[in-house]
Enzyme design. Structure first.
Site, PDB file in Angstrom:
ATOM      1  N   LYS A 122     -44.972  -6.451   7.221  1.00 52.34           N
ATOM      2  CA  LYS A 122     -43.873  -6.311   6.251  1.00 52.34           C
ATOM      3  C   LYS A 122     -43.710  -7.611   5.455  1.00 52.34           C
ATOM      4  O   LYS A 122     -43.510  -7.593   4.245  1.00 52.34           O
ATOM      5  CB  LYS A 122     -42.570  -5.933   6.981  1.00 52.34           C
ATOM      6  CG  LYS A 122     -42.621  -4.518   7.550  1.00 52.34           C
ATOM      7  CD  LYS A 122     -41.489  -4.181   8.494  1.00 52.34           C
ATOM      8  CE  LYS A 122     -41.779  -2.822   9.147  1.00 52.34           C
ATOM      9  NZ  LYS A 122     -40.769  -2.392  10.118  1.00 52.34           N
ATOM     10  N   GLN A 143     -35.853  -4.057  13.451  1.00 57.99           N
ATOM     11  CA  GLN A 143     -37.091  -3.522  13.994  1.00 57.99           C
ATOM     12  C   GLN A 143     -36.834  -2.845  15.341  1.00 57.99           C
ATOM     13  O   GLN A 143     -36.181  -3.414  16.215  1.00 57.99           O
ATOM     14  CB  GLN A 143     -38.128  -4.657  14.142  1.00 57.99           C
ATOM     15  CG  GLN A 143     -39.515  -4.188  14.521  1.00 57.99           C
ATOM     16  CD  GLN A 143     -40.174  -3.297  13.481  1.00 57.99           C
ATOM     17  OE1 GLN A 143     -39.976  -3.463  12.277  1.00 57.99           O
ATOM     18  NE2 GLN A 143     -40.938  -2.318  13.939  1.00 57.99           N
ATOM     19  N   ASP A 196     -34.926   1.261   5.767  1.00 59.81           N
ATOM     20  CA  ASP A 196     -35.641   2.122   6.719  1.00 59.81           C
ATOM     21  C   ASP A 196     -35.253   3.589   6.526  1.00 59.81           C
ATOM     22  O   ASP A 196     -35.964   4.484   6.991  1.00 59.81           O
ATOM     23  CB  ASP A 196     -35.283   1.728   8.163  1.00 59.81           C
ATOM     24  CG  ASP A 196     -36.337   0.846   8.811  1.00 59.81           C
ATOM     25  OD1 ASP A 196     -37.524   1.025   8.499  1.00 59.81           O
ATOM     26  OD2 ASP A 196     -35.964  -0.008   9.634  1.00 59.81           O
TER      27      ASP A 196
HETATM   28  N1  GUN Z   1     -40.493   0.872  14.836  1.00 59.02           N
HETATM   29  C1  GUN Z   1     -41.498   1.756  14.621  1.00 59.02           C
HETATM   30  N2  GUN Z   1     -41.471   2.203  13.353  1.00 59.02           N
HETATM   31  C2  GUN Z   1     -40.436   1.589  12.756  1.00 59.02           C
HETATM   32  C3  GUN Z   1     -39.889   1.647  11.432  1.00 59.02           C
HETATM   33  O1  GUN Z   1     -40.346   2.351  10.537  1.00 59.02           O
HETATM   34  N3  GUN Z   1     -38.810   0.845  11.211  1.00 59.02           N
HETATM   35  C4  GUN Z   1     -38.256   0.077  12.182  1.00 59.02           C
HETATM   36  N4  GUN Z   1     -37.194  -0.647  11.871  1.00 59.02           N
HETATM   37  N5  GUN Z   1     -38.725   0.014  13.399  1.00 59.02           N
HETATM   38  C5  GUN Z   1     -39.804   0.771  13.699  1.00 59.02           C
END
Ligand code: GUN
Length: 280
Positions: A46, A90, A113
């Site tokens: 990211k 996350q 998200d």
């Molecule tokens: N953990 C696995 N996939 C994701 C996601 O798309 N966003 C977040 N914040 N955590 C995750």
């Protein structure tokens, strides 16, 4: 058979927002709790994508022992900070933290998200209201659209019913006029459903769950799984080697849905920033 190249499309999409990012100067904050290796890899990707797009990236790392109260306080501080446009917490989080409380506490206008009930609710209504849809489902839709794979009238079978992928992608496919079947761990005869799929989307987290005898010729396969096999190699939920012989299109793991999720986060961050600035 065509490989759906999520890595290449992701780079294209990230590059496509550079001009907007330069004008808007968006900032994305990421909260990482603990040292889950997969989460650390995701947030690295990211960060890289933000650098490529010209989005400011701020990471807040916390020990796995952080209390829920302290975490919610940090989220509130970021919600209040006018210089931050997007916020990702996350997942997964340590067991003593109740994830729905965390998701609920993120300002919906910064929820890139797309996990907050407000954004899920808007996504439910129609494609027109998908302002901040969940990132992985958005990435999947962008990938299918890019390869001109039609959705209307198709039999779409989703395996997995999580809030992050299975449920929202089912709804986004329904909004695009597919006939949708959502299967999950309690589905009685999984292959009876998967064999009927024109488009098969698998988000379970189980190596080789989908084998060649479970799909029809010409199927489009989207593999959201992210697993490590005994040799430590990344692989999805689909037996790629054999299923790809019957598929018309298939996503690889890695290089399929994973990078598309990151691209979708970037698109959502720019979108969130645009909407915040327009409403000021
Ligand atoms: N953990 C696995 N996939 C994701 C996601 O798309 N966003 C977040 N914040 N955590 C995750």
């Amino acid at each position: 058979m065509t490989i759906l190249d999520g890595k290449a499309l992701s780079e294209e999409l990230v590059d496509s927002v550079k001009d907007k990012a330069e004008k808007l100067s968006p900032t994305l904050a990421v909260i990482l709790v603990g040292e889950n290796p997969a989460s650390m890899a995701y947030v690295r990707n990211k960060k890289k994508a933000c650098e490529r797009a010209g989005i400011e990236y701020i990471q807040h790392d916390f020990e796995a022992t952080i209390t829920q109260e302290d975490l919610l306080k940090k989220i509130d501080d970021i919600n209040q900070d006018p210089n931050v446009n997007g916020l990702i917490v996350q997942l997964p989080l340590p067991d003593h933290i109740y994830v729905p409380d965390v998701i609920r506490s993120v300002d919906p206008s910064k929820d890139v998200d797309g996990f907050h009930a407000y954004n899920i609710g808007k996504m439910f209504l129609s494609p027109e209201f998908e302002d901040l849809p969940p990132a992985t489902p958005l990435g999947i839709v962008k990938l299918l659209d890019h390869y001109d794979i039609p959705i209307r009238g198709k039999e779409v079978v989703v395996v997995g019913h999580s809030n992050i992928v299975g449920k929202p992608i089912s709804m986004m496919m329904l909004n695009r006029d597919a006939t949708v079947t959502t299967c999950h761990i309690h589905t009685k005869d999984l292959s009876a459903h998967t064999k009927r799929a024109d488009i098969l989307i698998v988000a379970v987290g189980k190596i080789n769950l989908i084998t060649a005898d479970m799909v029809k010729d010409g199927v489009v396969v989207v593999d959201v799984g992210m697993n490590r096999n005994d040799d430590g190699k990344l692989c999805g939920d689909v037996d790629f080697e054999n299923v790809s012989k019957k598929a018309s299109y298939i996503t690889p793991v890695p290089g399929g849905v994973g990078p598309m999720t990151v691209a979708a986060l970037i698109l959502n961050t720019v979108r969130a920033t645009e909407r915040q600035k327009a409403s000021q």
